[in-house]
Design an enzyme around this catalytic site. Structure first.
Site, PDB file in Angstrom:
ATOM      1  N   LYS A 180       5.241 -12.926 -39.744  1.00  0.00           N
ATOM      2  CA  LYS A 180       6.071 -12.160 -38.821  1.00  0.00           C
ATOM      3  C   LYS A 180       7.219 -13.008 -38.271  1.00  0.00           C
ATOM      4  O   LYS A 180       8.237 -12.471 -37.820  1.00  0.00           O
ATOM      5  CB  LYS A 180       5.212 -11.611 -37.686  1.00  0.00           C
ATOM      6  CG  LYS A 180       4.227 -10.534 -38.148  1.00  0.00           C
ATOM      7  CD  LYS A 180       3.231 -10.140 -37.073  1.00  0.00           C
ATOM      8  CE  LYS A 180       2.263  -9.089 -37.608  1.00  0.00           C
ATOM      9  NZ  LYS A 180       1.189  -8.747 -36.656  1.00  0.00           N
ATOM     10  N   GLY A 232      -0.413 -13.198 -43.846  1.00  0.00           N
ATOM     11  CA  GLY A 232      -0.721 -12.405 -42.668  1.00  0.00           C
ATOM     12  C   GLY A 232       0.336 -12.556 -41.590  1.00  0.00           C
ATOM     13  O   GLY A 232       1.525 -12.744 -41.863  1.00  0.00           O
ATOM     14  N   SER A 233      -0.107 -12.513 -40.340  1.00  0.00           N
ATOM     15  CA  SER A 233       0.830 -12.398 -39.209  1.00  0.00           C
ATOM     16  C   SER A 233       1.717 -13.611 -38.990  1.00  0.00           C
ATOM     17  O   SER A 233       2.722 -13.514 -38.277  1.00  0.00           O
ATOM     18  CB  SER A 233       0.056 -12.085 -37.930  1.00  0.00           C
ATOM     19  OG  SER A 233      -0.541 -10.808 -38.014  1.00  0.00           O
ATOM     20  N   VAL A 234       1.367 -14.770 -39.553  1.00  0.00           N
ATOM     21  CA  VAL A 234       2.283 -15.913 -39.462  1.00  0.00           C
ATOM     22  C   VAL A 234       3.637 -15.538 -40.059  1.00  0.00           C
ATOM     23  O   VAL A 234       4.688 -15.996 -39.597  1.00  0.00           O
ATOM     24  CB  VAL A 234       1.688 -17.144 -40.182  1.00  0.00           C
ATOM     25  CG1 VAL A 234       2.729 -18.252 -40.308  1.00  0.00           C
ATOM     26  CG2 VAL A 234       0.477 -17.671 -39.429  1.00  0.00           C
TER      27      VAL A 234
END
Length: 767
Positions: free
Chosen positions: A344, A340-342
């Site tokens: 990014k 997920g967003s980690v």
């Protein structure tokens, strides 16, 4: 002339001697041949006996003339980085019987079986079954018994003058900290062989070499006690291992991870890793559910209750094995997940390094975007959109649209080059068994223009799977100056003489990004936690610059298999941001909506990492630097006030920002609530007893979830209870209670301190 008679006799005699001599020669020749043949046959036989089958007959002779017993080598000790024993061996004994001696001396089998069964807790019929092998000298009854039990066996043997029941030295593995770091350490089987974790990975160093004692025995098979012949071969104990793991940090991680499982009703376990970004050294690693390696086959009470309800033996055995394997599974190393967003962080670092974006770049998020190859628009978690935002703001907002745009700017070929450079398509090589490999689309999938949607989704951490170990190793490279380090848990191995036989040093795999890009990324991650709009603000720790990134992802594999959604929430924190000493990745697998808390990494995982950081950073000697506002919010340690006058006690409390309430008419303080050294919120009212006994009644803890800090404080004070928050967000108008250390409806005594976790409600729903 006539023949003389004597000549005639001589002629007859000579004529008769010729056949006799021929026979004699033939006989001699035959005897010679037979002798030679016999010699060769004997020579061949001797060759077979003395050369070909020498070892066999020597072994038979030795077995007939000697008795050999084993001296068990102790496995090496496993220490944490500070020399605290995490796994150690202790001397025990093994009980065995000799059916041959039992029959020879006509000893009472029923007596022996009954008493050994009672003393050792073994099945009597099983012991009797062992006795049936009347040709055996050695049948093990029970291994690794403690001294108090072996003393009872020894007394039984002495009282009954038994010659067929024996004890021999053995070694047993102990794990003094029970389940602490169980997935790192692993466990050993009944034969002292490592079966998991470091016990398996470094078994050849840890196991040592068993010794033995060889004695002569007589024709009856008993030891010749007064013989001069006895050989003793020393056991060589195993080597000792010192880890990079710090048991104190491990304790902090497990404490808060276990609390998070309770607070958020986690259904599928959790994992956490603490790493030194600059070296790759693992300071802690935890996986829940966990187990006690002292009794590694036992499952949790909940699982055991499920097993007890199964009536079919085969099905019960199958489910028990599955439950055991699940609890032994190291999620941090073995399980793959969509980060997920980690992730990014990786996309942003790649784009900065390649010059595809700069800190001054701006993006527009309208809530969704169209991507070639995708039939429906790619959506941001904030469906109304973030509007115009800088690169730092895009990371603060965890904006999917902005990061997908950045990924497409980088391009498939370059993006995949950095995926490989960060080591995300290969194992990290950590020195633990069972490491998994991530699952990625192949290069051609991304290079196909019709599949750009895959690249866009990958840019914010979806459509692929990696391990938590791969994730934290890659992010450590982002913040440590740009170097990908090989993670490791073993610092060194030493033999019995203290000589170092193996030493691990920090190993740089490759430089991935420049130190400038790394510095820029640290400033971005700092803002994610410490800026007012950052989605990671719930991980903030007073006095420290903690940076990081939140993550919330859907488990697509689970969705495909069950048709149901399951979320994994995570947070990766780094501190201090000017010189990173610690990186922590924590993930919670399948939190339940029953907890009442909005499911996201910012609301669930970030506060837990903040709690861990608040203990780890001071422990490592990193000094806090508080702002004036943080000083106002810090919890206060209550001093010991018993024996002081009322005026002295009141004055001391006021100097600490606390107030006093005096109960009783005495002149001297005799007791207090809460007790000395308790940490409470500033402005708390301390109850002082002057000649009056403090109450011992219990009260019911109220529900605090969703209340502001001040409302929660007042609700507790009415009941004689106290509150603390760790000094985070207590003065924020948006802060509400997310979790409480003591659950609602529990009965506690007056003066108990309830620790609450505060979250900023302005970021509810943010990833």
């Amino acid at each position: 002339m006539a023949e003389k008679p004597q000549d005639k006799r001589r002629r007859k005699k000579t004529a008769g001697e010729k056949p006799n001599r021929t026979i004699l020669r033939r006989t001699l020749m035959l005897m010679t041949v037979c002798g030679v043949v016999a010699f060769f046959v004997l020579a061949i036989k001797l060759y077979q006996l003395q050369i070909v089958k020498h070892d066999y007959y020597e072994k038979q002779a030795v077995e007939q003339q000697t008795r050999e017993s084993s001296v068990t080598a102790a496995r090496g000790t496993i220490y944490d980085t500070n020399g605290k024993a995490l796994a150690m061996s202790a001397s025990t004994e093994t009980v065995f019987i000799s059916p041959i001696e039992m029959n020879k001396y006509n000893e009472d089998k029923n007596l022996i079986a009954s008493n050994l069964s009672e003393i050792l807790g073994v099945d009597k019929d099983a012991v009797l079954k062992q006795m049936e092998d009347t040709k055996s000298w050695y049948k093990t009854i029970k291994r690794k018994i403690e001294k108090d039990v072996s003393d009872k066996v020894r007394q039984f043997v002495k009282d009954n003058k038994l010659k067929s029941v024996h004890l021999e030295t053995d070694s047993k593995r102990y794990y003094p900290n029970s389940s602490l770091a169980s997935h790192i350490i692993g466990f050993v089987g009944a034969d002292n062989q490592g079966l998991d974790g470091l016990e398996l990975q470094y078994n050849k160093y840890l196991e040592g070499t068993n010794g033995r004692i060889v004695r002569l025995k007589n024709a009856q098979g008993t030891d010749m006690l007064f013989s001069d012949f006895e050989d003793y071969y020393d056991a060589r104990n195993g080597d000792d291992i010192t880890l990079t793991v710090d048991s104190t940090i491990q304790f902090y991680v497990e404490k808060y991870l276990q609390q998070a499982i309770k607070d958020y009703d986690i259904q599928s376990g959790a994992a956490a890793i603490v790493m030194q970004p600059k070296t790759g050294a693992i300071l802690a690693m935890a996986s829940f559910g966990n187990y006690d390696p002292n009794n590694y086959q036992a499952v949790s009470q909940e699982e055991q209750a499920k097993l007890d309800a199964i009536t079919d033996p085969a099905e019960k055995q199958k489910e028990q094995v599955a439950a055991q394997q699940l609890q032994w599974r190291n999620k941090a190393l073995v399980d793959t997940y969509e980060p997920g967003s980690v992730f990014k962080i990786i996309t942003c670092a790649t784009a900065l390094e390649e010059g595809a974006v700069t800190l001054n770049s701006t993006f527009y998020c309208g809530g969704s975007m169209n991507v070639l190859g995708r039939t429906i628009p790619l959506k941001c978690w904030k469906t109304t959109g973030h509007g115009s935002e800088t690169l730092t703001e895009a990371m603060e907002n965890s904006c999917n649209v902005a990061l997908a745009t950045i990924g497409l700017k980088v391009g498939a070929e370059t993006y995949y080059k950095y995926v490989d450079a960060f080591g995300l398509r290969e194992k990290t090589g950590i020195d633990l068994p069972g490491e998994s490999l991530g699952l990625w689309w192949d290069n051609k999938t991304f290079e196909n223009p019709e599949n750009l949607s895959q690249l866009a989704a990958a840019s914010f951490g979806q459509t692929f799977r990696i391990t938590p170990m791969q994730m934290i190793t890659a992010v450590s490279a982002v913040v440590n100056g740009g170097n990908l380090m090989k993670p490791y848990v073993v610092k060194q191995i030493t033999d019995a003489d203290g000589k170092v036989v193996l030493a691990n040093e920090p190993t740089t795999v490759r430089q991935v990004i420049s130190s400038q890009t790394s510095e820029e990324m640290r400033s971005i991650l700092d803002a994610v936690v410490n800026d007012a709009k950052g989605t990671g603000k719930n991980a903030a720790v007073p006095g420290y610059r903690v940076g990081g990134k939140t993550g919330t992802s859907t488990d697509t594999v689970y969705l495909q298999q069950t048709g149901q959604k399951k979320y994994i929430v995570s947070f990766l924190g780094v501190a201090p941001m000017d010189d990173p000493q610690v990186a922590i990745l924590l993930l919670l697998d399948n939190p339940s909506s029953k907890s009442g808390i909005y499911i996201s990494g910012g609301n669930m995982a970030a506060p837990v990492v903040g709690h861990i950081m608040s203990e780890v950073l001071p422990y490592l000697g990193i000094q806090p630097v508080y702002t004036d506002q943080e000083k106002k919010e810090l919890d206060v340690t209550v001093p010991k006030l018993a024996g002081k006058s009322i005026d002295e006690a009141t004055e001391q409390l006021e100097s600490l920002g606390l107030t006093a309430k005096v109960v009783g008419k005495g002149d001297t303080i005799t007791d207090q609530l809460p007790a000395a050294n308790a940490a409470v919120a500033p402005k708390s009212q301390i109850v002082l007893y002057a000649g009056t006994e403090k109450p011992s009644d219990t009260v019911t803890v109220p529900e605090l979830y969703g209340k502001s800090f001040n409302d929660a404080k007042r609700a507790l004070e009415k009941l004689g209870l106290f509150i603390k928050s760790g000094g985070t967000l207590s003065e924020s108008p948006n802060a509400v209670v997310s979790t409480q250390s003591i659950s609602k409806s529990e009965q506690v005594t007056a003066g108990t301190v309830v620790e609450v976790t505060l979250v900023d409600k302005s970021i509810l729903g943010q990833y």
